[in-house]
Structure formats: C-alpha cells, structure tokens
Design a protein around this motif. Structure first.
Motif, mmCIF file in Angstrom:
data_model
loop_
_atom_site.group_PDB
_atom_site.id
_atom_site.type_symbol
_atom_site.label_atom_id
_atom_site.label_comp_id
_atom_site.label_asym_id
_atom_site.label_seq_id
_atom_site.Cartn_x
_atom_site.Cartn_y
_atom_site.Cartn_z
ATOM 1 N N CYS A 136 52.999 -28.498 87.527
ATOM 2 C CA CYS A 136 52.281 -28.842 86.302
ATOM 3 C C CYS A 136 51.235 -29.916 86.623
ATOM 4 N N PRO A 137 50.168 -29.966 85.838
ATOM 5 C CA PRO A 137 49.160 -31.014 86.041
ATOM 6 C C PRO A 137 49.783 -32.411 85.908
ATOM 7 N N PHE A 138 49.121 -33.377 86.503
ATOM 8 C CA PHE A 138 49.556 -34.778 86.487
ATOM 9 C C PHE A 138 49.850 -35.235 85.056
ATOM 10 N N LEU A 139 50.961 -35.930 84.886
ATOM 11 C CA LEU A 139 51.426 -36.484 83.610
ATOM 12 C C LEU A 139 51.819 -35.420 82.572
ATOM 13 N N SER A 140 52.132 -34.215 83.039
ATOM 14 C CA SER A 140 52.662 -33.190 82.124
ATOM 15 C C SER A 140 54.012 -32.707 82.650
ATOM 16 N N SER A 141 54.785 -32.068 81.776
ATOM 17 C CA SER A 141 56.158 -31.699 82.115
ATOM 18 C C SER A 141 56.570 -30.436 81.365
ATOM 19 N N THR A 142 57.542 -29.726 81.917
ATOM 20 C CA THR A 142 58.126 -28.573 81.218
ATOM 21 C C THR A 142 59.363 -28.995 80.422
ATOM 22 N N ARG A 143 59.590 -30.300 80.332
ATOM 23 C CA ARG A 143 60.739 -30.850 79.590
ATOM 24 C C ARG A 143 62.063 -30.293 80.130
ATOM 25 N N ARG A 144 62.180 -30.263 81.445
ATOM 26 C CA ARG A 144 63.381 -29.830 82.192
ATOM 27 C C ARG A 144 63.639 -28.318 82.131
ATOM 28 N N ARG A 145 62.754 -27.550 81.570
ATOM 29 C CA ARG A 145 62.926 -26.088 81.531
ATOM 30 C C ARG A 145 62.498 -25.502 82.873
ATOM 31 N N THR A 146 63.286 -24.552 83.359
ATOM 32 C CA THR A 146 62.980 -23.870 84.615
ATOM 33 C C THR A 146 62.490 -22.455 84.338
ATOM 34 N N GLY A 147 61.926 -21.799 85.347
ATOM 35 C CA GLY A 147 61.510 -20.399 85.209
ATOM 36 C C GLY A 147 60.333 -20.190 84.290
ATOM 37 N N GLN A 148 59.454 -21.153 84.189
ATOM 38 C CA GLN A 148 58.310 -21.047 83.272
ATOM 39 C C GLN A 148 57.232 -20.137 83.849
ATOM 40 N N VAL A 149 56.533 -19.429 82.971
ATOM 41 C CA VAL A 149 55.584 -18.397 83.396
ATOM 42 C C VAL A 149 54.121 -18.717 83.113
ATOM 43 N N SER A 150 53.852 -19.892 82.540
ATOM 44 C CA SER A 150 52.477 -20.221 82.168
ATOM 45 C C SER A 150 52.261 -21.719 82.204
ATOM 46 N N ILE A 151 51.031 -22.102 82.472
ATOM 47 C CA ILE A 151 50.668 -23.517 82.426
ATOM 48 C C ILE A 151 50.874 -24.074 81.022
ATOM 49 N N ALA A 152 50.897 -23.206 80.025
ATOM 50 C CA ALA A 152 51.125 -23.645 78.646
ATOM 51 C C ALA A 152 52.501 -24.308 78.484
ATOM 52 N N ALA A 153 53.431 -24.032 79.408
ATOM 53 C CA ALA A 153 54.759 -24.655 79.354
ATOM 54 C C ALA A 153 54.699 -26.125 79.776
#
Length: 158
Positions: A136-153
């Motif tokens: 993910c870009p700097f200072l962004s997070s998936t909030r501990r979710r794994t298996g994400q398929v898009s930068i939108a996560a």
C-alpha cells in the motif's frame, strides 16, 4: 487374483488374460502383473476403461496428467502437484487454476495459494511470489485485512 497369466510385475497389468494383452503400468500406479494395482498418490481415482486404467481425478492440490507432447497416453497418467501460481482446492481435482487475485503461491506443492499479507494487494491472478503483492502507498493500510485485490483496500489514516 488371476492365476492363468501374469504380466511383468512392477511394469504391467492385465484385466482378463483370455481377452486382453498386458498393458504398461501408468506412472501413477504401482502394478503387480495382474489386475491388482495401487495408486502412487492416495486418493486418486482410477477406473477400468476397456483394457486399461483411466485416471479420472486426483486429490486436493494435484492435477491429472495423462498426455505427452503427442497427446493422450495411458502409461503417462499420473497426479502431479499444482505448479507455482496455481492451486486446486476441490476434493477431486482434474486441473489446477491460477491463484485468485490477492493471492500467490511460490512453489509447486499441494498447498493452497496464500493470501497477500495485510497492507498489500494484488490485482491479477496467478501470483508466484510474495513480491507479486504490492505494498500500500505510504501512510495507508488495509486495516489488517489480507488477500486484498485492489489499491482501493489501502485506506489513509490511523
């Protein structure tokens, strides 16, 4: 067990010595020279088809291989582990499919594809290495979710 005719143990089998000839043992079976065989991969499904055995499915994590460069060959039949970037999660497998987006598999094995870790994503299927998961870009997070398929996560903020 047949008593009339036995083919070469370890190399051949025969169903009916009065009607069939000895057949070469497929790579996926252990043959004793009669119609008694044992699968190399436990859980593989073999059926009698005329005078030869036919591999119809393999267990989870394997694919059916039944040909060489010239097409179907009964003696080439076997179960092979799914290759890197592929899996078969079904109970009975015939082919391996590409890992889903958000997943990867680094080596040939019977294991399923692994989810990209938290704070990463993968848009395409068929990932073969952890590096295939983009951070993910700097200072962004998936909030501990794994298996994400898009930068939108990847969400900004804490």
């Amino acid at each position: 067990k047949q008593q009339c005719r036995q083919c070469t143990p370890g190399m051949q089998y025969i169903f009916d010595p009065n009607a069939h000839t000895c057949q070469n043992c497929p790579r996926g079976l252990v043959c004793d020279g009669t119609d008694e065989v044992k699968p190399v991969v436990e859980g593989s499904t073999w059926v009698k088809a005329g005078s030869y055995f036919n591999l119809t499915s393999c267990p989870t994590g394997y694919a059916v291989v039944n040909a060489d460069e010239n097409g179907f060959k009964a003696e080439e039949q076997r179960c092979e582990e799914c290759q890197a970037g592929t899996e078969c999660a079904a109970v009975q497998c015939v082919t391996c499919a590409a890992c889903q987006p958000g997943h990867y598999k680094p080596a040939s094995s019977t294991a399923p594809c692994e989810a990209c870790p938290a704070d990463s994503y993968r848009e395409e299927g068929g990932g073969r290495e952890l590096a295939a998961c983009r951070l993910c870009p700097f200072l962004s997070s998936t909030r501990r979710r794994t298996g994400q398929v898009s930068i939108a996560a990847c969400q900004c903020g804490p």
